[in-house]
Design a protein around this motif. Structure first.
Motif, PDB file in Angstrom:
ATOM      1  N   LEU A 198       0.849  -1.199   0.000  1.00 44.25           N
ATOM      2  CA  LEU A 198       0.000   0.000   0.000  1.00 44.25           C
ATOM      3  C   LEU A 198       0.880   1.243   0.000  1.00 44.25           C
ATOM      4  N   LYS A 199       1.912   1.204   0.866  1.00 43.97           N
ATOM      5  CA  LYS A 199       2.772   2.377   0.929  1.00 43.97           C
ATOM      6  C   LYS A 199       3.441   2.622  -0.424  1.00 43.97           C
ATOM      7  N   GLY A 200       3.861   1.530  -1.067  1.00 41.80           N
ATOM      8  CA  GLY A 200       4.441   1.668  -2.403  1.00 41.80           C
ATOM      9  C   GLY A 200       3.518   2.447  -3.317  1.00 41.80           C
ATOM     10  N   GLY A 201       2.249   2.075  -3.296  1.00 38.37           N
ATOM     11  CA  GLY A 201       1.267   2.771  -4.136  1.00 38.37           C
ATOM     12  C   GLY A 201       1.084   4.211  -3.712  1.00 38.37           C
ATOM     13  N   LEU A 202       1.051   4.435  -2.402  1.00 37.87           N
ATOM     14  CA  LEU A 202       0.803   5.796  -1.911  1.00 37.87           C
ATOM     15  C   LEU A 202       1.946   6.743  -2.264  1.00 37.87           C
ATOM     16  N   VAL A 203       3.166   6.216  -2.294  1.00 38.57           N
ATOM     17  CA  VAL A 203       4.269   7.124  -2.643  1.00 38.57           C
ATOM     18  C   VAL A 203       4.462   7.229  -4.159  1.00 38.57           C
ATOM     19  N   ALA A 204       4.168   6.154  -4.886  1.00 39.96           N
ATOM     20  CA  ALA A 204       4.540   6.159  -6.312  1.00 39.96           C
ATOM     21  C   ALA A 204       3.414   6.556  -7.259  1.00 39.96           C
ATOM     22  N   ALA A 205       2.156   6.427  -6.854  1.00 49.57           N
ATOM     23  CA  ALA A 205       1.061   6.774  -7.777  1.00 49.57           C
ATOM     24  C   ALA A 205       1.069   8.289  -8.013  1.00 49.57           C
ATOM     25  N   ASP A 206       0.649   8.695  -9.204  1.00 46.45           N
ATOM     26  CA  ASP A 206       0.648  10.127  -9.515  1.00 46.45           C
ATOM     27  C   ASP A 206      -0.437  10.863  -8.745  1.00 46.45           C
ATOM     28  N   ALA A 207      -1.561  10.197  -8.523  1.00 44.14           N
ATOM     29  CA  ALA A 207      -2.640  10.827  -7.758  1.00 44.14           C
ATOM     30  C   ALA A 207      -3.295   9.774  -6.878  1.00 44.14           C
ATOM     31  N   LEU A 208      -3.945  10.249  -5.828  1.00 45.88           N
ATOM     32  CA  LEU A 208      -4.602   9.351  -4.877  1.00 45.88           C
ATOM     33  C   LEU A 208      -6.062   9.765  -4.742  1.00 45.88           C
ATOM     34  N   SER A 209      -6.901   8.763  -4.543  1.00 46.05           N
ATOM     35  CA  SER A 209      -8.285   9.093  -4.228  1.00 46.05           C
ATOM     36  C   SER A 209      -8.775   8.124  -3.180  1.00 46.05           C
ATOM     37  N   LEU A 232      -0.096  10.659   4.028  1.00 44.39           N
ATOM     38  CA  LEU A 232      -1.311  11.129   3.346  1.00 44.39           C
ATOM     39  C   LEU A 232      -1.449  12.640   3.459  1.00 44.39           C
ATOM     40  N   LYS A 233      -1.051  13.154   4.597  1.00 47.93           N
ATOM     41  CA  LYS A 233      -1.091  14.600   4.778  1.00 47.93           C
ATOM     42  C   LYS A 233      -0.115  15.278   3.821  1.00 47.93           C
ATOM     43  N   ALA A 234       1.074  14.679   3.716  1.00 49.47           N
ATOM     44  CA  ALA A 234       2.075  15.259   2.819  1.00 49.47           C
ATOM     45  C   ALA A 234       1.564  15.251   1.372  1.00 49.47           C
ATOM     46  N   ARG A 235       0.744  14.274   1.035  1.00 52.83           N
ATOM     47  CA  ARG A 235       0.249  14.204  -0.346  1.00 52.83           C
ATOM     48  C   ARG A 235      -1.176  14.745  -0.471  1.00 52.83           C
ATOM     49  N   ARG A 236      -1.611  15.553   0.480  1.00 51.26           N
ATOM     50  CA  ARG A 236      -3.028  15.948   0.494  1.00 51.26           C
ATOM     51  C   ARG A 236      -3.463  16.687  -0.770  1.00 51.26           C
ATOM     52  N   HIS A 237      -2.503  17.358  -1.443  1.00 56.48           N
ATOM     53  CA  HIS A 237      -2.909  18.079  -2.660  1.00 56.48           C
ATOM     54  C   HIS A 237      -3.118  17.129  -3.840  1.00 56.48           C
ATOM     55  N   ASP A 238      -2.659  15.899  -3.684  1.00 60.41           N
ATOM     56  CA  ASP A 238      -2.871  14.893  -4.740  1.00 60.41           C
ATOM     57  C   ASP A 238      -3.999  13.943  -4.365  1.00 60.41           C
ATOM     58  N   LEU A 239      -4.675  14.225  -3.250  1.00 50.44           N
ATOM     59  CA  LEU A 239      -5.671  13.274  -2.722  1.00 50.44           C
ATOM     60  C   LEU A 239      -7.076  13.862  -2.818  1.00 50.44           C
ATOM     61  N   ILE A 240      -7.993  13.092  -3.385  1.00 51.12           N
ATOM     62  CA  ILE A 240      -9.368  13.584  -3.511  1.00 51.12           C
ATOM     63  C   ILE A 240     -10.340  12.503  -3.017  1.00 51.12           C
ATOM     64  N   GLY A 241     -11.456  12.930  -2.438  1.00 49.46           N
ATOM     65  CA  GLY A 241     -12.495  11.985  -2.020  1.00 49.46           C
ATOM     66  C   GLY A 241     -13.635  12.011  -3.022  1.00 49.46           C
ATOM     67  N   ILE A 242     -13.930  10.883  -3.618  1.00 52.73           N
ATOM     68  CA  ILE A 242     -15.043  10.795  -4.589  1.00 52.73           C
ATOM     69  C   ILE A 242     -15.973   9.679  -4.118  1.00 52.73           C
ATOM     70  N   LEU A 243     -17.201  10.044  -3.846  1.00 51.77           N
ATOM     71  CA  LEU A 243     -18.158   9.094  -3.286  1.00 51.77           C
ATOM     72  C   LEU A 243     -18.513   7.999  -4.292  1.00 51.77           C
ATOM     73  N   ASN A 244     -18.575   6.755  -3.810  1.00 51.64           N
ATOM     74  CA  ASN A 244     -19.026   5.663  -4.671  1.00 51.64           C
ATOM     75  C   ASN A 244     -20.477   5.872  -5.087  1.00 51.64           C
ATOM     76  N   GLY A 245     -20.812   5.332  -6.229  1.00 49.42           N
ATOM     77  CA  GLY A 245     -22.199   5.355  -6.691  1.00 49.42           C
ATOM     78  C   GLY A 245     -22.807   3.966  -6.627  1.00 49.42           C
ATOM     79  N   VAL A 246     -23.983   3.854  -7.211  1.00 51.83           N
ATOM     80  CA  VAL A 246     -24.696   2.575  -7.241  1.00 51.83           C
ATOM     81  C   VAL A 246     -25.010   2.245  -8.693  1.00 51.83           C
ATOM     82  N   ASP A 247     -24.890   0.992  -9.043  1.00 53.49           N
ATOM     83  CA  ASP A 247     -25.316   0.523 -10.359  1.00 53.49           C
ATOM     84  C   ASP A 247     -26.790   0.162 -10.250  1.00 53.49           C
ATOM     85  N   TYR A 248     -27.656   1.072 -10.703  1.00 52.95           N
ATOM     86  CA  TYR A 248     -29.102   0.843 -10.556  1.00 52.95           C
ATOM     87  C   TYR A 248     -29.640  -0.215 -11.532  1.00 52.95           C
ATOM     88  N   GLU A 249     -28.768  -0.708 -12.416  1.00 50.32           N
ATOM     89  CA  GLU A 249     -29.215  -1.857 -13.216  1.00 50.32           C
ATOM     90  C   GLU A 249     -29.213  -3.109 -12.349  1.00 50.32           C
TER      91      GLU A 249
END
Ligand code: ADP
Ligand code: GLC
Length: 474
Positions: A198-209, A232-249
Motif C-alpha cells: 500500500l505504501k508503495g502505491g501511496l508514494v509512487a502513484a501520480d494521484a490518490l483518491s 497522506l497529509k504530505a500528499r493531500r494536494h494529490d488526494l481527492i475523495g469521490i463518493l461511490n455510486g450505485v449501479d441501478y441496473e
C-alpha cells in the motif's frame, strides 16, 4: 482516453466486498461517458467464463519468467481480461488470506503491465485499487521507466480501505524484480520495520483518491490513518475523495430479478410482499407489522459488531425482528448463532456469502444497521436507501456523507446517525427509529426521501474523469 482499471475483485466474477461492485460499475459508467476502458483482474479458479485470447505470455518474475494465459469477455460492453496463473490464483473459495498473498499480488501487478503491453494500446491512466495493485506504479517508476509504451501513462490509486497494508518481507524485493534500494522509509516501501505494498502505491502513484470526502479527511488523522496519516497529509494536494455510486441496473427494487415483488416510491405495495418472503426464508412468523432490523456485512470489528452484540438483547425486547447475513469473525458468528437459538421466532441468521439473499434482505427489511467504527464509503446503506430500508449508521466516512438525520419538523433526512462509538448511542437511534416506524405516514416520508435520491455513478464517474484529465495535462 484509454483507462485501464486494475482490481483484485470484480462483480459478478469474484466478490468479497464493495470493491467488486465499484470495479464493475465504475468502468461501465466511464465507458458511458465516451471513454475507452479495459478491466484486468486475476483469474481465480471460481471463474469459468470467457475465452482464451493468449496461450502463453512470459512474465519476468522470481528466478526467471512465469507464464500466464489471458482470458477475455465483454462485461456488458466493457472488455475484461483475466490473468491466468494457476500457481497464484487457483486457491479454492478464498481469494485472499493465503500466506503468500503479497507475492501473489506482486505477480498480478507485474503481469498486468505485461498484459497491457500485449494488448498493444497504451493506457493514458491506470486506475489502481487498494494494496493489491500498489506495486504497479512502483514497477512503472523503476523497471518500466524508460519503456516508451508507458511514456504517457499516469496512475491513480483509489484507497478503499486503509486497514489493509499488504505487508511483505523486504527480502522478497529482488524476487519481485525490484531493487532492494526501494526499501527506505522516506519515499520508499519501508513501513514500521517491514515493507508495504500500500505504501508503495501511496508514494509512487501520480494521484490518490478515496471513496468519500469525509474519509479523505479522516485518513489524514491518527485516528483513521493507520499510521500512514503523515504520508497522506504530505500528499493531500494529490488526494481527492469521490463518493461511490450505485449501479441501478443491479440494485433497483423496480427491476431487481432476485426479489419477490417489485416496488417504487409511487407504489410501495411490493415491499410488503418482499417482507413476507424474507420472513419465510428465515423461518420467522408472518408478523408483517413487526419491524425487521437487518445487517448484511463482512463480520469484522470495522463494521461495529461489538456494538450490535451489546445491544442485541434490548433490540429484541423493543419488539423487532433481527436478521443477519454475513461471514467473518467466528466470535461474532457464534454469538449471533446463540442469539438465534435462544430466540428462533425473532432472529434469523445466515453465515456465508449469498448475493441473492443480500438483495432479498435489502428489499424485505425495514431498517438497516451499519454502526461502523470506520467506513471508507459503504455501499449497503446506499442500496438500503433505494429499497426504502431506513439506515441507522455511525457518522463516519461515507456513512456520514450519505446519511442525513431525519427531522420530524422539516421532514428532511433519510436515516438516523450517531457520533460517539458507544452502544447506548446506537440503541438510542434504534429506539428513535422504532418509534417513528409506528407513525406509518412519517415512516413513508423517510423511506421515500431515501428512495428518490439519485446515487447513480453518473456524477462520480465525471469526477474521476476530471482527475484523469488533470493527470494527462500535467
Ligand atoms: P465492504 O466493502 O467494507 O465490505 P461495502 O458496504 O462497501 O462494505 O460493500 C459490501 C458489499 O458486499 C455489498 O454489495 C454487500 O451486499 C456485499 N456483502 C457483504 N457481505 C455479504 C454476504 N455475506 N453475502 C452477500 N453479499 C454480501
Ligand atoms: C471497502 C470499504 C467500503 C467501501 C468499499 C468500496 O471495502 O470498507 O467502505 O464502500 O471498499 O469502495
Amino acid at each position: 482516453m484509454h483507462i485501464l482499471f486494475a482490481a483484485s475483485e470484480v462483480a459478478p466474477y469474484a466478490k468479497t466486498g464493495g470493491l467488486a461492485d465499484v470495479a464493475s460499475a465504475l468502468p461501465k459508467a466511464l465507458q458511458k461517458l465516451g471513454e475507452r476502458v479495459t478491466v484486468i483482474m486475476p483469474r481465480y479458479d471460481s471463474i469459468h467464463v470467457g475465452e482464451v485470447v493468449c496461450q502463453y505470455l512470459p512474465v519476468p518474475f522470481g528466478y526467471g519468467h512465469k507464464p500466464i494465459r489471458i482470458f477475455r469477455e465483454e462485461m456488458g460492453t466493457v472488455p475484461i481480461y483475466w490473468i491466468d496463473a494457476p500457481e497464484y490464483f487457483h486457491r479454492g473459495k478464498d481469494i485472499y488470506g493465503h500466506s503468500d498473498d503479497p507475492e501473489r499480488f506482486a505477480f498480478f501487478c507485474r503481469a498486468l503491465l505485461e498484459t497491457a503491453k500485449w494488448l498493444g494500446v497504451p493506457p493514458d491512466v491506470i486506475h489502481l485499487n487498494d494494496w493489491m495493485t500498489g506495486l504497479i506504479p512502483v514497477y512503472l517508476r523503476t523497471v518500466y521507466s524508460y519503456d516508451p509504451f508507458f511514456a504517457d501513462t499516469s496512475t491513480l490509486l483509489s484507497i478503499h480501505n486503509m486497514a489493509f497494508h499488504g505487508y511483505f518481507d523486504p527480502r522478497q524485493l529482488p524476487y519481485f524484480g525490484l531493487s532492494p534500494d526501494l526499501y527506505t522509509s522516506d519515499g520508499g516501501l519501508e513501513f514500521r520495520g517491514t515493507a508495504s505494498m500500500l505504501k508503495g502505491g501511496l508514494v509512487a502513484a501520480d494521484a490518490l483518491s478515496t471513496v468519500s470526502r469525509r474519509y479523505a479527511q479522516e485518513i489524514q488523522t491518527s485516528e483513521f490513518g493507520f499510521k500512514m496519516e503523515g504520508l497522506l497529509k504530505a500528499r493531500r494536494h494529490d488526494l481527492i475523495g469521490i463518493l461511490n455510486g450505485v449501479d441501478y441496473e443491479i440494485w433497483n427494487p423496480a427491476s431487481d430479478h432476485y426479489i419477490a415483488a417489485h416496488f417504487t416510491p409511487e407504489d410501495l405495495s411490493g415491499k410488503r410482499t418482499c417482507k413476507a418472503d424474507l420472513l419465510s426464508r428465515f423461518h420467522l412468523p408472518q408478523e408483517l407489522d413487526r419491524p425487521i432490523i437487518a445487517v448484511v456485512s463482512r463480520i469484522s470489528d470495522q463494521k461495529g459488531f461489538d456494538l450490535i452484540q451489546e445491544i442485541s438483547g434490548r433490540l429484541l425486547q423493543a419488539g423487532a425482528f433481527f436478521i443477519l447475513l454475513g461471514s467473518g469473525d467466528a466470535r461474532y458468528e457464534n454469538f449471533f448463532q446463540r442469539l438465534r437459538d435462544a430466540a428462533p421466532h425473532r432472529v434469523g441468521v445466515y453465515f456465508g456469502f449469498n448475493n441473492e439473499m443480500a438483495h432479498r434482505i435489502e428489499a424485505g427489511a425495514d431498517i438497516f444497521l451499519m454502526p461502523s467504527l470506520f467506513e471508507p464509503c459503504g455501499l449497503n446503506q446506499i442500496y438500503s436507501l433505494k429499497y426504502g430500508t431506513v439506515p441507522i449508521v455511525r457518522a463516519t466516512g461515507g456513512l456520514d456523507d450519505t446519511i442525513q438525520e431525519f427531522d420530524r419538523i422539516t421532514r428532511n433526512g433519510n436515516g438516523f446517525k450517531f457520533i460517539p462509538y458507544k452502544s447506548n448511542k446506537l440503541l438510542e437511534k434504534i429506539y428513535e427509529a422504532l418509534i417513528l416506524y409506528q407513525d406509518r405516514e412519517l415512516w413513508q416520508v423517510i423511506m421515500k426521501n431515501g428512495m428518490q435520491a439519485d446515487h447513480s455513478w453518473d456524477v462520480s464517474a465525471k469526477k474521476y474523469l476530471d482527475v484523469y484529465r488533470a493527470l494527462q495535462n500535467r
